[in-house]
Design an enzyme around this catalytic site. Sequence first.
Site, short mmCIF file in Angstrom:
data_model
loop_
_atom_site.label_atom_id
_atom_site.label_comp_id
_atom_site.label_asym_id
_atom_site.label_seq_id
_atom_site.Cartn_x
_atom_site.Cartn_y
_atom_site.Cartn_z
N ILE A 252 1.01 -1.19 0.15
CA ILE A 252 0.03 -0.02 -0.09
C ILE A 252 0.94 1.19 -0.06
O ILE A 252 0.58 2.29 -0.87
CB ILE A 252 -0.92 0.00 1.10
CG1 ILE A 252 -1.93 -1.24 1.03
CG2 ILE A 252 -1.90 1.25 1.19
CD1 ILE A 252 -2.72 -1.40 2.37
N THR B 233 -5.10 4.91 7.39
CA THR B 233 -5.83 3.87 6.84
C THR B 233 -5.25 2.78 7.15
O THR B 233 -5.52 1.72 6.60
CB THR B 233 -5.73 4.22 5.39
OG1 THR B 233 -4.61 4.06 4.71
CG2 THR B 233 -6.62 5.49 4.84
N ARG C 207 -4.35 1.01 10.92
CA ARG C 207 -5.10 0.34 12.13
C ARG C 207 -5.16 1.52 13.10
O ARG C 207 -4.29 2.25 13.43
CB ARG C 207 -4.29 -0.72 12.74
CG ARG C 207 -4.58 -1.98 12.10
CD ARG C 207 -6.06 -2.80 12.21
NE ARG C 207 -6.23 -3.96 11.63
CZ ARG C 207 -6.64 -4.10 10.43
NH1 ARG C 207 -6.88 -3.09 9.67
NH2 ARG C 207 -6.91 -5.32 9.84
N ASP D 92 -9.67 6.49 8.51
CA ASP D 92 -10.64 5.32 8.18
C ASP D 92 -10.69 4.34 9.17
O ASP D 92 -11.51 3.41 9.24
CB ASP D 92 -10.38 4.79 6.85
CG ASP D 92 -11.08 3.91 6.44
OD1 ASP D 92 -12.31 4.44 6.29
OD2 ASP D 92 -10.88 2.60 6.24
N GLU E 106 -12.76 1.23 17.58
CA GLU E 106 -13.69 1.11 16.52
C GLU E 106 -14.63 -0.30 16.89
O GLU E 106 -15.84 -0.33 16.35
CB GLU E 106 -13.24 0.98 15.12
CG GLU E 106 -12.30 -0.25 15.10
CD GLU E 106 -11.93 -0.02 13.48
OE1 GLU E 106 -12.16 -1.16 12.45
OE2 GLU E 106 -11.23 0.91 13.05
N HIS F 75 -14.15 2.78 8.33
CA HIS F 75 -13.11 1.63 7.83
C HIS F 75 -13.79 1.02 6.56
O HIS F 75 -14.21 -0.20 6.38
CB HIS F 75 -13.38 0.41 9.01
CG HIS F 75 -12.22 -0.27 8.85
ND1 HIS F 75 -11.57 -0.93 10.25
CD2 HIS F 75 -11.56 -1.04 7.90
CE1 HIS F 75 -10.59 -1.85 9.70
NE2 HIS F 75 -10.38 -1.68 8.41
N GLN F 76 -13.94 2.07 5.65
CA GLN F 76 -14.46 1.65 4.47
C GLN F 76 -13.38 1.71 3.14
O GLN F 76 -13.76 1.69 1.91
CB GLN F 76 -15.52 2.50 3.76
CG GLN F 76 -15.20 3.85 3.76
CD GLN F 76 -16.51 4.97 3.41
OE1 GLN F 76 -17.14 5.23 4.08
NE2 GLN F 76 -16.40 5.36 1.82
N ALA F 77 -12.09 1.81 3.50
CA ALA F 77 -10.83 2.05 2.50
C ALA F 77 -11.20 0.84 1.78
O ALA F 77 -10.70 1.03 0.17
CB ALA F 77 -9.66 2.06 2.94
N PHE F 78 -11.62 -0.36 2.19
CA PHE F 78 -11.48 -1.58 1.30
C PHE F 78 -12.51 -1.58 0.37
O PHE F 78 -12.74 -2.77 -0.30
CB PHE F 78 -11.32 -2.81 2.24
CG PHE F 78 -12.51 -3.17 2.91
CD1 PHE F 78 -13.66 -4.15 2.38
CD2 PHE F 78 -12.87 -2.40 4.06
CE1 PHE F 78 -14.44 -4.49 3.10
CE2 PHE F 78 -14.20 -2.63 4.67
CZ PHE F 78 -15.23 -3.56 4.19
#
Length: 336
Positions: free
Chosen positions: A154, A232, A234, A258, A263, A295-298
């Site tokens: 990444i 983005t 943890r 993110d 969370e 947590h929507q980066a994926f």
Amino acid sequence: MKTLIYSAKDFEIPYLEKANCKKHKFTFLEESLSSESAMKAIGYKAISISSADEASPIVIEKLKDFGVEYITLRSVGHDNVNLNSANTIEIRVANVPAYSPYAIAEHAVGLLLTLNRKLIESNKRVKSFNFDLNHLIGFDINEKTVGIIGTGKIGAIITKIMHGFGCELLGCDVVKNEELTKKYGMQYQSLEALCKNSDIISLHVPLNSETHHLIDKNLIDKMKPGVVIINTARGAVLNTKDVIKGLERGIIGALGIDVYEKERGLFFTNHSNDIITDEMIIKLNAMPNVLITGHQAFLTDEALTNIAETTIYNLDCWSKNGVTENELTKIVSKKK
């Protein structure tokens, strides 16, 4: 193989079903894995979990007692699974080592651009036909110094993207990627030097004992006033309390995340009608220079396809008494 899918979300179920082609018998459970919900795995040989699930030593032991032999994660990160316990009691665990580094990298850049150009506030104004431009000033990303902490798959893509913006690139990693230095002019520095010299910092490291609260008051005090931090990776890579103080003091000019330290039990669920008692997320949410996504980066078509296909691949290998190269445990393949 009879498999219980914990934390199953509506958006991912079609991808899993398509990749499965009815080979394995799936049961989808919206509830996350915990000490209380572990008993629902009775009668299942395998379970699949996400980053929202908890596979602590106690949970692992319960799963073993209930007959579970395999755990396949639908994520890269596995800090929520106690691998030592899984090894000891012989539950085999595998993950999805790489589903789409582009999805994560591009989301990080999206957070940066949205924060810098104040697009959320601008859009709110325009929705009310307010076209005033006051307090919407950003800065050119071109020629800014970007520090990339973690230059794996990444981080390498972030490097490529930010090079396209015309940035000076600094890197920090236990393993240097010489190709990034050759192609994009990345300069590797110590973590302290990177934090001191960067206008923008983007985090791409796994969560472990070495990276827990990696960014704390000590490093924040060394950063340039107005630094932009994007996470983005943890949530617990940031010491959230220290970051909030850095925002309040103006050292951190903007924060895009993110992921969030606390969370679990909060993200992936609609809490719009609940009373939120987490003071840190309340403070962050109230700050105009903080942008949070859940947590929507994926969450891209390509990433969801890869996650589903790798999850099924792991189950396929195990159902044939084989070993998948994605295994995180070191257990000898079982005989029929």
